[in-house]
Design a protein around this motif. Structure first.
Motif, PDB file in Angstrom:
ATOM      1  N   MET A   1     116.984  62.360   9.211  1.00 14.04           N
ATOM      2  CA  MET A   1     115.599  61.934   8.772  1.00 14.04           C
ATOM      3  C   MET A   1     114.927  61.151   9.984  1.00 14.04           C
ATOM      4  SD  MET A   1     114.060  62.067   5.893  1.00 14.04           S
ATOM      5  CE  MET A   1     112.405  61.700   5.452  1.00 14.04           C
ATOM      6  N   ALA A   2     115.666  60.181  10.641  1.00 13.91           N
ATOM      7  CA  ALA A   2     114.875  59.450  11.560  1.00 13.91           C
ATOM      8  C   ALA A   2     114.030  60.318  12.584  1.00 13.91           C
ATOM      9  CB  ALA A   2     116.209  58.798  12.525  1.00 13.91           C
ATOM     10  N   ILE A   3     114.713  61.447  12.965  1.00 14.24           N
ATOM     11  CA  ILE A   3     113.956  62.124  13.964  1.00 14.24           C
ATOM     12  C   ILE A   3     112.571  62.766  13.138  1.00 14.24           C
ATOM     13  CG2 ILE A   3     113.699  64.617  15.250  1.00 14.24           C
ATOM     14  CD1 ILE A   3     116.919  63.949  15.603  1.00 14.24           C
ATOM     15  N   VAL A   4     112.741  63.263  11.765  1.00 15.90           N
ATOM     16  CA  VAL A   4     111.583  63.513  11.197  1.00 15.90           C
ATOM     17  C   VAL A   4     110.500  62.339  10.922  1.00 15.90           C
ATOM     18  CG1 VAL A   4     110.832  64.429   8.877  1.00 15.90           C
ATOM     19  CG2 VAL A   4     112.946  65.433   9.976  1.00 15.90           C
ATOM     20  N   THR A   5     111.200  61.337  10.892  1.00 13.94           N
ATOM     21  CA  THR A   5     110.082  60.107  10.524  1.00 13.94           C
ATOM     22  C   THR A   5     109.386  60.091  12.039  1.00 13.94           C
ATOM     23  OG1 THR A   5     111.535  59.230   9.059  1.00 13.94           O
ATOM     24  CG2 THR A   5     109.927  57.652  10.149  1.00 13.94           C
ATOM     25  N   SER A  53     104.601  66.671   3.904  1.00 10.59           N
ATOM     26  CA  SER A  53     105.921  67.196   4.422  1.00 10.59           C
ATOM     27  C   SER A  53     106.880  66.100   4.801  1.00 10.59           C
ATOM     28  CB  SER A  53     105.910  67.803   5.747  1.00 10.59           C
ATOM     29  OG  SER A  53     104.788  69.026   5.831  1.00 10.59           O
ATOM     30  N   TRP A  54     106.597  65.044   5.231  1.00  7.80           N
ATOM     31  CA  TRP A  54     107.565  63.841   5.218  1.00  7.80           C
ATOM     32  C   TRP A  54     107.783  63.273   3.812  1.00  7.80           C
ATOM     33  CZ3 TRP A  54     107.657  58.771   3.637  1.00  7.80           C
ATOM     34  CH2 TRP A  54     108.908  58.000   4.067  1.00  7.80           C
ATOM     35  N   VAL A  55     106.869  63.223   2.979  1.00  9.68           N
ATOM     36  CA  VAL A  55     107.400  62.697   1.370  1.00  9.68           C
ATOM     37  C   VAL A  55     108.035  63.711   0.766  1.00  9.68           C
ATOM     38  CG1 VAL A  55     106.194  62.547  -0.915  1.00  9.68           C
ATOM     39  CG2 VAL A  55     104.706  61.563   1.087  1.00  9.68           C
ATOM     40  N   TYR A  56     107.946  65.164   0.913  1.00  7.15           N
ATOM     41  CA  TYR A  56     108.796  66.151   0.456  1.00  7.15           C
ATOM     42  C   TYR A  56     110.208  65.768   1.070  1.00  7.15           C
ATOM     43  CZ  TYR A  56     110.676  70.687  -0.566  1.00  7.15           C
ATOM     44  OH  TYR A  56     111.456  71.708  -0.848  1.00  7.15           O
ATOM     45  N   TYR A 246     114.884  82.658   4.912  1.00  7.81           N
ATOM     46  CA  TYR A 246     115.767  81.867   4.461  1.00  7.81           C
ATOM     47  C   TYR A 246     115.454  80.766   3.469  1.00  7.81           C
ATOM     48  CZ  TYR A 246     118.073  83.615   8.339  1.00  7.81           C
ATOM     49  OH  TYR A 246     118.971  84.573   9.472  1.00  7.81           O
ATOM     50  N   ASN A 247     114.573  81.285   2.574  1.00  8.47           N
ATOM     51  CA  ASN A 247     113.876  80.146   1.660  1.00  8.47           C
ATOM     52  C   ASN A 247     114.957  79.884   0.762  1.00  8.47           C
ATOM     53  OD1 ASN A 247     111.478  79.218   0.281  1.00  8.47           O
ATOM     54  ND2 ASN A 247     112.021  80.615  -1.470  1.00  8.47           N
ATOM     55  N   SER A 248     115.909  80.483   0.126  1.00  9.88           N
ATOM     56  CA  SER A 248     116.795  80.065  -0.674  1.00  9.88           C
ATOM     57  C   SER A 248     118.470  79.918   0.143  1.00  9.88           C
ATOM     58  CB  SER A 248     117.356  81.182  -1.610  1.00  9.88           C
ATOM     59  OG  SER A 248     117.521  82.129  -1.285  1.00  9.88           O
ATOM     60  N   SER A 249     118.299  79.694   1.167  1.00 10.00           N
ATOM     61  CA  SER A 249     119.498  79.623   2.269  1.00 10.00           C
ATOM     62  C   SER A 249     119.811  78.082   2.085  1.00 10.00           C
ATOM     63  CB  SER A 249     119.083  79.854   3.534  1.00 10.00           C
ATOM     64  OG  SER A 249     120.461  79.581   4.336  1.00 10.00           O
ATOM     65  N   ARG A 250     121.258  77.759   2.156  1.00  9.51           N
ATOM     66  CA  ARG A 250     121.838  76.444   1.934  1.00  9.51           C
ATOM     67  C   ARG A 250     122.373  76.316   3.442  1.00  9.51           C
ATOM     68  NH1 ARG A 250     119.539  74.154  -2.222  1.00  9.51           N
ATOM     69  NH2 ARG A 250     119.793  75.580  -3.977  1.00  9.51           N
ATOM     70  N   ASP A 251     122.124  77.031   4.332  1.00  8.05           N
ATOM     71  CA  ASP A 251     122.693  77.048   5.913  1.00  8.05           C
ATOM     72  C   ASP A 251     122.257  75.594   6.369  1.00  8.05           C
ATOM     73  OD1 ASP A 251     123.361  76.741   8.297  1.00  8.05           O
ATOM     74  OD2 ASP A 251     123.464  79.222   8.581  1.00  8.05           O
ATOM     75  N   ASP A 252     122.895  74.492   6.733  1.00 10.58           N
ATOM     76  CA  ASP A 252     122.132  73.191   7.364  1.00 10.58           C
ATOM     77  C   ASP A 252     121.790  73.521   8.434  1.00 10.58           C
ATOM     78  OD1 ASP A 252     123.048  71.991   5.051  1.00 10.58           O
ATOM     79  OD2 ASP A 252     125.160  71.443   5.838  1.00 10.58           O
ATOM     80  N   LEU A 253     122.313  74.400   9.336  1.00 14.42           N
ATOM     81  CA  LEU A 253     121.556  74.464  10.878  1.00 14.42           C
ATOM     82  C   LEU A 253     120.475  75.283  10.696  1.00 14.42           C
ATOM     83  CD1 LEU A 253     122.210  74.591  13.680  1.00 14.42           C
ATOM     84  CD2 LEU A 253     123.125  76.689  13.370  1.00 14.42           C
ATOM     85  N   VAL A 254     119.952  76.298   9.967  1.00 10.54           N
ATOM     86  CA  VAL A 254     118.708  76.819   9.831  1.00 10.54           C
ATOM     87  C   VAL A 254     117.876  75.524   9.203  1.00 10.54           C
ATOM     88  CG1 VAL A 254     117.678  78.669   8.594  1.00 10.54           C
ATOM     89  CG2 VAL A 254     119.896  79.084   9.410  1.00 10.54           C
ATOM     90  N   THR A 255     118.391  75.086   8.252  1.00  9.59           N
ATOM     91  CA  THR A 255     117.276  74.075   7.630  1.00  9.59           C
ATOM     92  C   THR A 255     117.107  72.930   8.881  1.00  9.59           C
ATOM     93  OG1 THR A 255     118.616  74.117   5.538  1.00  9.59           O
ATOM     94  CG2 THR A 255     117.040  72.300   5.691  1.00  9.59           C
ATOM     95  N   PHE A 256     118.034  72.620   9.299  1.00 12.45           N
ATOM     96  CA  PHE A 256     117.762  71.644  10.374  1.00 12.45           C
ATOM     97  C   PHE A 256     116.500  72.024  11.672  1.00 12.45           C
ATOM     98  CE2 PHE A 256     118.609  70.140  14.834  1.00 12.45           C
ATOM     99  CZ  PHE A 256     118.292  68.579  14.567  1.00 12.45           C
ATOM    100  N   ILE A 258     114.435  74.685  11.215  1.00  8.01           N
ATOM    101  CA  ILE A 258     113.133  74.903  10.680  1.00  8.01           C
ATOM    102  C   ILE A 258     112.188  73.376  10.500  1.00  8.01           C
ATOM    103  CG2 ILE A 258     111.783  75.236   8.436  1.00  8.01           C
ATOM    104  CD1 ILE A 258     114.070  77.471   8.139  1.00  8.01           C
ATOM    105  N   LEU A 259     113.239  72.251   9.974  1.00  5.47           N
ATOM    106  CA  LEU A 259     112.439  70.804  10.114  1.00  5.47           C
ATOM    107  C   LEU A 259     112.421  70.403  11.208  1.00  5.47           C
ATOM    108  CD1 LEU A 259     114.673  68.965   7.065  1.00  5.47           C
ATOM    109  CD2 LEU A 259     112.272  69.216   7.478  1.00  5.47           C
ATOM    110  N   ALA A 260     113.033  70.568  12.353  1.00  9.87           N
ATOM    111  CA  ALA A 260     112.898  70.094  13.732  1.00  9.87           C
ATOM    112  C   ALA A 260     111.571  70.741  14.504  1.00  9.87           C
ATOM    113  CB  ALA A 260     113.894  70.582  14.615  1.00  9.87           C
ATOM    114  N   PHE A 261     111.089  71.827  14.085  1.00 11.66           N
ATOM    115  CA  PHE A 261     110.167  72.607  14.689  1.00 11.66           C
ATOM    116  C   PHE A 261     108.837  72.517  13.738  1.00 11.66           C
ATOM    117  CE2 PHE A 261     113.461  74.670  17.188  1.00 11.66           C
ATOM    118  CZ  PHE A 261     112.879  74.613  18.419  1.00 11.66           C
ATOM    119  N   GLN A 262     109.163  71.822  12.561  1.00 12.83           N
ATOM    120  CA  GLN A 262     107.861  71.725  11.728  1.00 12.83           C
ATOM    121  C   GLN A 262     106.763  71.026  12.268  1.00 12.83           C
ATOM    122  OE1 GLN A 262     108.519  71.995   7.166  1.00 12.83           O
ATOM    123  NE2 GLN A 262     108.158  69.814   7.520  1.00 12.83           N
ATOM    124  N   TYR A 263     107.267  70.088  12.791  1.00 12.03           N
ATOM    125  CA  TYR A 263     105.624  68.997  13.425  1.00 12.03           C
ATOM    126  C   TYR A 263     105.484  69.157  14.850  1.00 12.03           C
ATOM    127  CZ  TYR A 263     107.617  66.636   9.102  1.00 12.03           C
ATOM    128  OH  TYR A 263     108.227  66.104   7.721  1.00 12.03           O
TER     129      TYR A 263
END
Length: 298
Positions: A1-5, A53-56, A246-256, A258-263
């Motif tokens: 969350m710190a990286i996202v912030t 995106s940050w609020v979400y 991977y919309n419904s994926s629970r894979d933490d690596l994929v989620t990370f 996607i979030l890392a490159f979101q911004y």
């Protein structure tokens, strides 16, 4: 969350800077040219995309109970994707605008568009907003159905059956959204490649005619900016497609990932726009100098 912030702070600061400078300029001359209209729309959509995106992310991480309160999550997803789609489409419009204004082609279509492009820009922005609205409605429906199916699955067997039903229901929606994103990407890609080819050809002519090195350097700098734009735009488009797959994926690596490159795209590309615009660059350097002076005084 710190990286996202940290990424959020950078994105908010850079895009609010663009919007502020353009609004101050409008207050002085009471008018916008076509580039300023696109940049203002782009800056606003990116600012709100990064903010929502940050609020979400914050609510999903720290207050997971919000995921089951209708319609908090659905609205956040819809608003987030409205601004994300706006970011994608307006970026494509900006690339197309620069291609028509700068590229030197003798085709009738380019000649006609050079004359009419300033009148078309408001309609392009309106079209971008409408397409973004369609995308946000599709995402709202997607999230709403996903939560409804998940909440009504009590056993492991029900959960597996619900995931099959989700995939069957979501496939047409995901394909439609992917198609909309692909059109925006193709517009940006072809516009950038045409502009790149025109600049390269013009640079070659200048070198052949032994023109000043400054003009050649300016064209090389412009070509590098376009290539960097394509690179960041390509990363953003890939992230969007991965998020759909991977919309419904629970894979933490994929989620990370996607979030890392979101911004990255709304922040880095906005910074490129600042440095490639003389007015914005001058104000940016002056602002950085003032901030640096105040920090040194402390």
């Amino acid at each position: 969350m710190a990286i996202v912030t940290l990424q959020t702070f950078a994105g908010l600061w850079i895009n609010s800077f663009i919007v502020s400078v353009l609004c101050i300029a409008w207050a002085k001359k009471r008018s916008f040219n076509s580039v300023e209209k696109i940049l203002l729309f782009l800056g606003c959509s990116r600012f709100w995309f990064v903010c929502i995106s940050w609020v979400y992310s914050f609510l999903s991480t720290n207050y997971s109970w919000c995921n089951f309160v209708h319609p908090i999550l659905q609205l956040l997803v819809a608003i987030q994707n409205f601004f994300e789609a706006s970011n994608l489409w307006v970026s494509s419009c900006l690339c197309g605008f620069y291609c028509i204004k700068i590229a030197n082609f003798r085709h009738t279509f380019f000649t006609y568009m050079k004359v009419k492009i300033d009148r078309i820009v408001p309609w392009l922005l309106l079209g971008s907003a409408l397409l973004s609205l369609v995308t946000s409605i599709l995402f709202y429906d997607l999230k709403d159905k996903a939560l409804y199916i998940s909440c009504n699955s009590t056993t492991r067997e029900d959960l597996l059956k619900s995931r099959v039903r989700m995939d069957e229901h979501f496939l047409p929606v995901v394909v439609t959204i992917g198609f909309i994103f692909s059109i925006a990407f193709m517009v940006a890609l072809f516009s950038a490649l045409l502009l790149l080819f025109s600049l390269w050809r013009h640079k070659s002519n200048m070198q052949t005619n032994s023109m000043k090195n400054l003009s050649v350097d300016a064209h090389i700098k412009a070509m590098k900016s376009i290539l960097f734009f394509l690179f960041t735009y390509g990363i953003n488009f890939t992230r969007l497609i991965l998020r759909l797959i991977y919309n419904s994926s629970r894979d933490d690596l994929v989620t990370f990932v996607i979030l890392a490159f979101q911004y990255i795209f709304p922040t880095v590309h906005s910074l490129i726009l600042i440095l490639s615009n003389p007015k914005l660059e001058k104000t940016w350097l002056r602002t950085l100098s003032c901030v640096k002076c105040k920090v040194c005084m402390r």
